[in-house]
Design a protein around this motif. Structure first.
Motif, PDB file in Angstrom:
ATOM      1  N   ARG A  43      74.121  62.216  26.384  1.00  0.00           N
ATOM      2  CA  ARG A  43      73.139  61.421  25.917  1.00  0.00           C
ATOM      3  C   ARG A  43      72.049  61.827  26.701  1.00  0.00           C
ATOM      4  NH1 ARG A  43      74.330  57.122  22.631  1.00  0.00           N
ATOM      5  NH2 ARG A  43      72.807  55.703  23.702  1.00  0.00           N
ATOM      6  N   VAL A  54      66.104  53.025  29.512  1.00  0.00           N
ATOM      7  CA  VAL A  54      67.403  53.317  29.837  1.00  0.00           C
ATOM      8  C   VAL A  54      68.408  52.310  29.939  1.00  0.00           C
ATOM      9  CG1 VAL A  54      66.702  55.175  31.388  1.00  0.00           C
ATOM     10  CG2 VAL A  54      66.964  53.186  32.486  1.00  0.00           C
ATOM     11  N   LYS A  63      70.992  53.815  27.292  1.00  0.00           N
ATOM     12  CA  LYS A  63      72.356  54.347  28.304  1.00  0.00           C
ATOM     13  C   LYS A  63      72.254  55.589  28.066  1.00  0.00           C
ATOM     14  CE  LYS A  63      74.806  50.110  27.566  1.00  0.00           C
ATOM     15  NZ  LYS A  63      73.645  49.085  28.240  1.00  0.00           N
ATOM     16  N   PRO A  64      71.218  56.404  28.470  1.00  0.00           N
ATOM     17  CA  PRO A  64      71.360  58.026  28.669  1.00  0.00           C
ATOM     18  C   PRO A  64      72.215  58.514  29.828  1.00  0.00           C
ATOM     19  CG  PRO A  64      69.377  57.259  29.643  1.00  0.00           C
ATOM     20  CD  PRO A  64      70.017  56.108  29.107  1.00  0.00           C
ATOM     21  N   ASP A  65      72.872  59.676  29.542  1.00  0.00           N
ATOM     22  CA  ASP A  65      73.672  60.282  30.836  1.00  0.00           C
ATOM     23  C   ASP A  65      72.616  61.064  31.572  1.00  0.00           C
ATOM     24  OD1 ASP A  65      76.087  59.507  29.826  1.00  0.00           O
ATOM     25  OD2 ASP A  65      75.913  60.923  28.027  1.00  0.00           O
ATOM     26  N   VAL A  66      71.686  61.590  30.852  1.00  0.00           N
ATOM     27  CA  VAL A  66      70.780  62.386  31.689  1.00  0.00           C
ATOM     28  C   VAL A  66      69.227  62.142  31.096  1.00  0.00           C
ATOM     29  CG1 VAL A  66      70.121  64.955  32.038  1.00  0.00           C
ATOM     30  CG2 VAL A  66      72.427  64.533  31.946  1.00  0.00           C
ATOM     31  N   VAL A  67      68.485  61.968  32.382  1.00  0.00           N
ATOM     32  CA  VAL A  67      67.113  62.091  32.086  1.00  0.00           C
ATOM     33  C   VAL A  67      66.242  63.058  32.578  1.00  0.00           C
ATOM     34  CG1 VAL A  67      65.065  60.714  32.569  1.00  0.00           C
ATOM     35  CG2 VAL A  67      67.041  59.521  32.170  1.00  0.00           C
ATOM     36  N   LEU A 116      65.610  54.595  39.579  1.00  0.00           N
ATOM     37  CA  LEU A 116      66.738  54.725  38.660  1.00  0.00           C
ATOM     38  C   LEU A 116      68.181  55.174  39.440  1.00  0.00           C
ATOM     39  CD1 LEU A 116      65.982  57.343  35.745  1.00  0.00           C
ATOM     40  CD2 LEU A 116      66.708  55.092  35.754  1.00  0.00           C
ATOM     41  N   GLN A 162      70.235  52.393  38.328  1.00  0.00           N
ATOM     42  CA  GLN A 162      71.254  52.895  37.436  1.00  0.00           C
ATOM     43  C   GLN A 162      71.865  54.365  38.097  1.00  0.00           C
ATOM     44  OE1 GLN A 162      71.818  51.554  34.350  1.00  0.00           O
ATOM     45  NE2 GLN A 162      70.201  50.090  34.336  1.00  0.00           N
ATOM     46  N   HIS A 174      74.478  56.016  37.930  1.00  0.00           N
ATOM     47  CA  HIS A 174      75.355  56.989  37.148  1.00  0.00           C
ATOM     48  C   HIS A 174      74.550  57.974  36.236  1.00  0.00           C
ATOM     49  CE1 HIS A 174      73.975  53.502  34.530  1.00  0.00           C
ATOM     50  NE2 HIS A 174      74.237  54.274  33.785  1.00  0.00           N
ATOM     51  N   ILE A 175      73.186  57.557  36.208  1.00  0.00           N
ATOM     52  CA  ILE A 175      72.284  58.518  35.499  1.00  0.00           C
ATOM     53  C   ILE A 175      71.827  59.459  36.438  1.00  0.00           C
ATOM     54  CG2 ILE A 175      69.985  58.692  34.127  1.00  0.00           C
ATOM     55  CD1 ILE A 175      70.256  55.848  33.474  1.00  0.00           C
ATOM     56  N   LYS A 176      71.892  60.824  35.691  1.00  0.00           N
ATOM     57  CA  LYS A 176      71.631  62.037  36.549  1.00  0.00           C
ATOM     58  C   LYS A 176      69.958  62.417  35.764  1.00  0.00           C
ATOM     59  CE  LYS A 176      76.225  63.710  36.998  1.00  0.00           C
ATOM     60  NZ  LYS A 176      76.888  62.520  36.410  1.00  0.00           N
TER      61      LYS A 176
END
Length: 222
Positions: A3, A43, A47-51, A69, A73, A75-77
């Motif tokens: 995501r 976010v 709920k993205p995994d990567v930005v 972030l 958050q 867990h977000i990369k």
């Protein structure tokens, strides 16, 4: 499925990235933001995994947004995607928690591959960014990097604290491997890898795998 959210203040850049990345079967474009504040707000819901993070944005810049972030958050990369590759941008971005630092002239296929690797836990750095990091150990904000004889002697002492296996794990972290790949390369369990990683981070006095990778690059361990 990865995501992905794009944070960039230029609509054309966002649209161009979306057009290409939306064709990838394992990437889902969940949203976009035009500044740092929008990124932090979106976010939470998307709920993205990567930005993919631009650095030069209004309201809140990419470095400060990345730091927020990482705190809010974790867990977000974050992959920085920018036009700047200099000391004043690269080191603050990595210190803030970015897992990748790439330039906007990157080939589309290379960008996709980098997104996948960062999602898997690896570190992705443009060669010029890696070159800058090789000459500076990541330090707390406001501290001065030193590469003199005293610092080198200290580094040797720190590395001497690592067991042979921990040094091997550090080499593989710096080469971009995640825990699963390290376990396969060394024929040990992922649990054992995690234990080695925890020990070497503590012994080297660094906060995370990114800083460990930078440390290894700095001292020629790779």
């Amino acid at each position: 499925m990865i995501r992905l959210l794009i944070a960039d203040d230029h609509a054309m850049v966002r649209r161009g990235l979306q057009v290409f990345l939306a064709t990838q079967p394992d990437i889902e474009m969940v949203g976009e933001a035009a500044n740092g504040e929008e990124t932090l707000e979106r976010v939470v819901h998307l709920k993205p995994d990567v930005v993919l993070m631009d650095l030069n944005m209004p309201v809140l810049n990419g470095i400060d947004t990345t730091a927020r972030l990482k705190k809010e958050q974790p867990h977000i990369k974050v992959i920085v995607l920018t036009s700047f590759v200099d000391y004043d941008h690269v080191l603050p971005a990595i210190r803030a928690g970015a897992r990748g630092y790439l330039l906007k002239d990157i080939e589309p296929e290379e960008l996709v591959a980098a997104i996948r690797r960062v999602f898997q836990g690896m570190v992705e750095l443009h060669p010029d960014a890696a070159g800058l990091l090789m000459t500076h150990v990541t330090l707390p904000e406001g501290a001065e990097a030193s590469s003199g004889p005293g610092r080198q002697e200290e580094a040797v002492q720190e590395l001497g604290k690592l067991t042979r296996r921990e040094q091997e794990v550090l080499q593989l972290i710096a080469s971009g491997m995640n825990n699963r790949e390290i376990s396969e390369a060394l024929y040990i369990t992922e649990k054992t890898v995690k234990t080695h990683v925890s020990h070497l981070l503590d012994k080297l006095g660094v906060a995370d795998r990114t800083q460990a990778a930078i440390y290894a690059l700095k001292h020629g361990i790779v």
